[in-house]
Design a protein around this motif. Structure first.
Motif, PDB file in Angstrom:
ATOM      1  N   PRO A 112     -26.816  -3.300  -3.214  1.00  0.00           N
ATOM      2  CA  PRO A 112     -26.914  -1.697  -2.896  1.00  0.00           C
ATOM      3  C   PRO A 112     -28.241  -1.851  -3.987  1.00  0.00           C
ATOM      4  O   PRO A 112     -29.198  -1.346  -3.594  1.00  0.00           O
ATOM      5  N   GLN A 113     -27.972  -2.501  -5.363  1.00  0.00           N
ATOM      6  CA  GLN A 113     -28.993  -2.264  -5.937  1.00  0.00           C
ATOM      7  C   GLN A 113     -30.705  -3.692  -5.422  1.00  0.00           C
ATOM      8  O   GLN A 113     -31.214  -2.447  -6.556  1.00  0.00           O
ATOM      9  N   PHE A 114     -29.560  -4.738  -5.385  1.00  0.00           N
ATOM     10  CA  PHE A 114     -30.856  -5.052  -4.968  1.00  0.00           C
ATOM     11  C   PHE A 114     -31.802  -4.781  -4.298  1.00  0.00           C
ATOM     12  O   PHE A 114     -33.318  -4.088  -3.950  1.00  0.00           O
ATOM     13  N   GLN A 115     -31.499  -3.961  -3.108  1.00  0.00           N
ATOM     14  CA  GLN A 115     -32.314  -2.625  -2.085  1.00  0.00           C
ATOM     15  C   GLN A 115     -32.863  -1.897  -3.175  1.00  0.00           C
ATOM     16  O   GLN A 115     -33.948  -1.170  -2.277  1.00  0.00           O
ATOM     17  N   GLU A 116     -32.599  -0.768  -3.365  1.00  0.00           N
ATOM     18  CA  GLU A 116     -32.783  -0.054  -4.567  1.00  0.00           C
ATOM     19  C   GLU A 116     -33.927  -0.883  -4.918  1.00  0.00           C
ATOM     20  O   GLU A 116     -34.883  -0.217  -5.272  1.00  0.00           O
ATOM     21  N   LEU A 117     -34.004  -1.358  -5.983  1.00  0.00           N
ATOM     22  CA  LEU A 117     -34.805  -1.700  -6.324  1.00  0.00           C
ATOM     23  C   LEU A 117     -36.118  -2.544  -5.711  1.00  0.00           C
ATOM     24  O   LEU A 117     -37.207  -2.328  -6.213  1.00  0.00           O
ATOM     25  N   ILE A 118     -36.290  -2.531  -4.934  1.00  0.00           N
ATOM     26  CA  ILE A 118     -37.545  -3.337  -3.860  1.00  0.00           C
ATOM     27  C   ILE A 118     -38.064  -2.045  -2.979  1.00  0.00           C
ATOM     28  O   ILE A 118     -38.713  -2.764  -2.961  1.00  0.00           O
ATOM     29  N   SER A 119     -37.461  -0.741  -2.749  1.00  0.00           N
ATOM     30  CA  SER A 119     -37.428  -0.814  -2.470  1.00  0.00           C
ATOM     31  C   SER A 119     -38.642   0.672  -2.756  1.00  0.00           C
ATOM     32  O   SER A 119     -39.557   1.116  -2.519  1.00  0.00           O
ATOM     33  N   ASP A 120     -38.590   0.424  -4.516  1.00  0.00           N
ATOM     34  CA  ASP A 120     -38.843   1.537  -4.980  1.00  0.00           C
ATOM     35  C   ASP A 120     -40.257   1.008  -5.672  1.00  0.00           C
ATOM     36  O   ASP A 120     -41.529   1.162  -6.286  1.00  0.00           O
ATOM     37  N   GLU A 121     -40.552  -0.902  -5.093  1.00  0.00           N
ATOM     38  CA  GLU A 121     -41.793  -1.412  -5.560  1.00  0.00           C
ATOM     39  C   GLU A 121     -42.941  -1.113  -4.332  1.00  0.00           C
ATOM     40  O   GLU A 121     -43.131  -0.746  -3.917  1.00  0.00           O
TER      41      GLU A 121
END
Length: 73
Positions: free
Chosen positions: A64-73
């Motif tokens: 979930p954290q990785f998905q959040e990080l890549i969605s912010d880019e």
């Protein structure tokens, strides 16, 4: 089993992906690095790319954290 009840595959054998983050805030203050408790393959490394110092975080792709990080880019 419905998709909502499935847990992400975040074991050591999960597929991994990386995201590069700036190591310093604009005022020069370094960012703190904390381990990801949502996935087992998490690790971080510091890299230099085109004169910038970056923190490269590796996560399970379904984390979930990785998905959040890549969605912010």
């Amino acid at each position: 089993m419905s998709d909502e009840s499935r847990k992400p595959n975040v074991t050591y054998s999960a597929a991994v992906g990386s995201v590069d983050l700036h190591a310093f805030k604009e005022d020069g203050t370094p960012h703190e690095i904390w381990p990801c408790h949502d996935c087992l393959p998490w690790h971080a490394e510091v890299v230099r790319f085109e004169g910038d110092i970056l923190v490269r975080e590796w996560h399970a792709v379904e984390c979930p954290q990785f998905q959040e990080l890549i969605s912010d880019e």
